[in-house]
Design a protein around this motif. Structure first.
Motif, short mmCIF file in Angstrom:
data_model
loop_
_atom_site.label_atom_id
_atom_site.label_comp_id
_atom_site.label_asym_id
_atom_site.label_seq_id
_atom_site.Cartn_x
_atom_site.Cartn_y
_atom_site.Cartn_z
N TYR A 88 9.40 6.27 -35.30
CA TYR A 88 10.52 6.82 -34.54
C TYR A 88 10.31 8.32 -34.39
N ARG A 95 19.28 11.21 -33.15
CA ARG A 95 20.33 10.52 -32.38
C ARG A 95 20.85 9.31 -33.14
N GLY A 96 19.95 8.55 -33.76
CA GLY A 96 20.37 7.37 -34.52
C GLY A 96 21.29 7.72 -35.67
N ASN A 99 24.62 8.71 -34.25
CA ASN A 99 25.33 7.50 -33.79
C ASN A 99 25.93 6.74 -34.96
N GLY A 118 19.35 -0.26 -35.37
CA GLY A 118 20.60 -0.67 -34.74
C GLY A 118 21.39 0.48 -34.15
N TYR A 119 20.99 1.70 -34.45
CA TYR A 119 21.73 2.88 -33.98
C TYR A 119 20.92 3.76 -33.03
N ILE A 120 19.66 3.39 -32.83
CA ILE A 120 18.82 4.13 -31.90
C ILE A 120 18.89 3.40 -30.57
N ARG A 121 19.43 4.09 -29.59
CA ARG A 121 19.61 3.51 -28.25
C ARG A 121 18.62 4.13 -27.29
N ALA A 122 18.15 3.33 -26.38
CA ALA A 122 17.27 3.86 -25.35
C ALA A 122 18.09 4.81 -24.48
N GLU A 123 17.55 5.95 -24.20
CA GLU A 123 18.27 6.96 -23.40
C GLU A 123 17.69 6.98 -22.00
#
Length: 123
Positions: A88, A95-96, A99, A118-123
């Motif tokens: 990562y 960000r994760g 979040n 579960g908290y890393i979102r594609a931006e």
């Protein structure tokens, strides 16, 4: 509800991540800050719990085992966040973590094992 206070272990202590979190007003300590370099994983988790800090690590195997052992022995910990992939980016981890902190309080993290994916979102 209290905001999560982090303790970043040796496996995940990237200085750029720590600086980014501190610049975002996150209360974060590292193993060098705590003078805990070379302490065992269990000692790290116990110390983090005594200090009311959620530990952040990429050492999935050992900390999943410790989480299970603590549960079996009815021992409390302040929470564990596992970054399952060391690949990562710093930005994704930052960000994760933010979040996760927006979604959960320190009280909600007690005895919890959360996976950063579960908290890393594609931006």
């Amino acid at each position: 509800m209290s905001q999560i206070r982090l303790y970043i272990d040796e496996d995940s202590g990237n200085l750029s991540l720590v600086e980014a979190l501190r610049n975002s007003a996150v209360d974060v300590m590292t193993t060098p800050d705590a003078n805990k370099l070379s302490s065992s994983d269990e000692e790290q988790l116990i110390w983090a719990t005594e200090e009311g800090r959620v530990i952040y690590t990429s050492n999935m195997g050992d900390f999943c085992r410790l989480h299970r052992t603590f549960a079996e022995r009815k021992r409390t910990h302040s929470g564990i966040i596992v970054a399952t992939r060391q690949s990562y980016s710093i930005g994704a981890q930052w960000r994760g973590i933010l979040n996760l902190m927006a979604a959960k309080s320190a009280e909600e993290m007690i005895n919890q094992l959360e996976f950063m994916g579960g908290y890393i979102r594609a931006e």
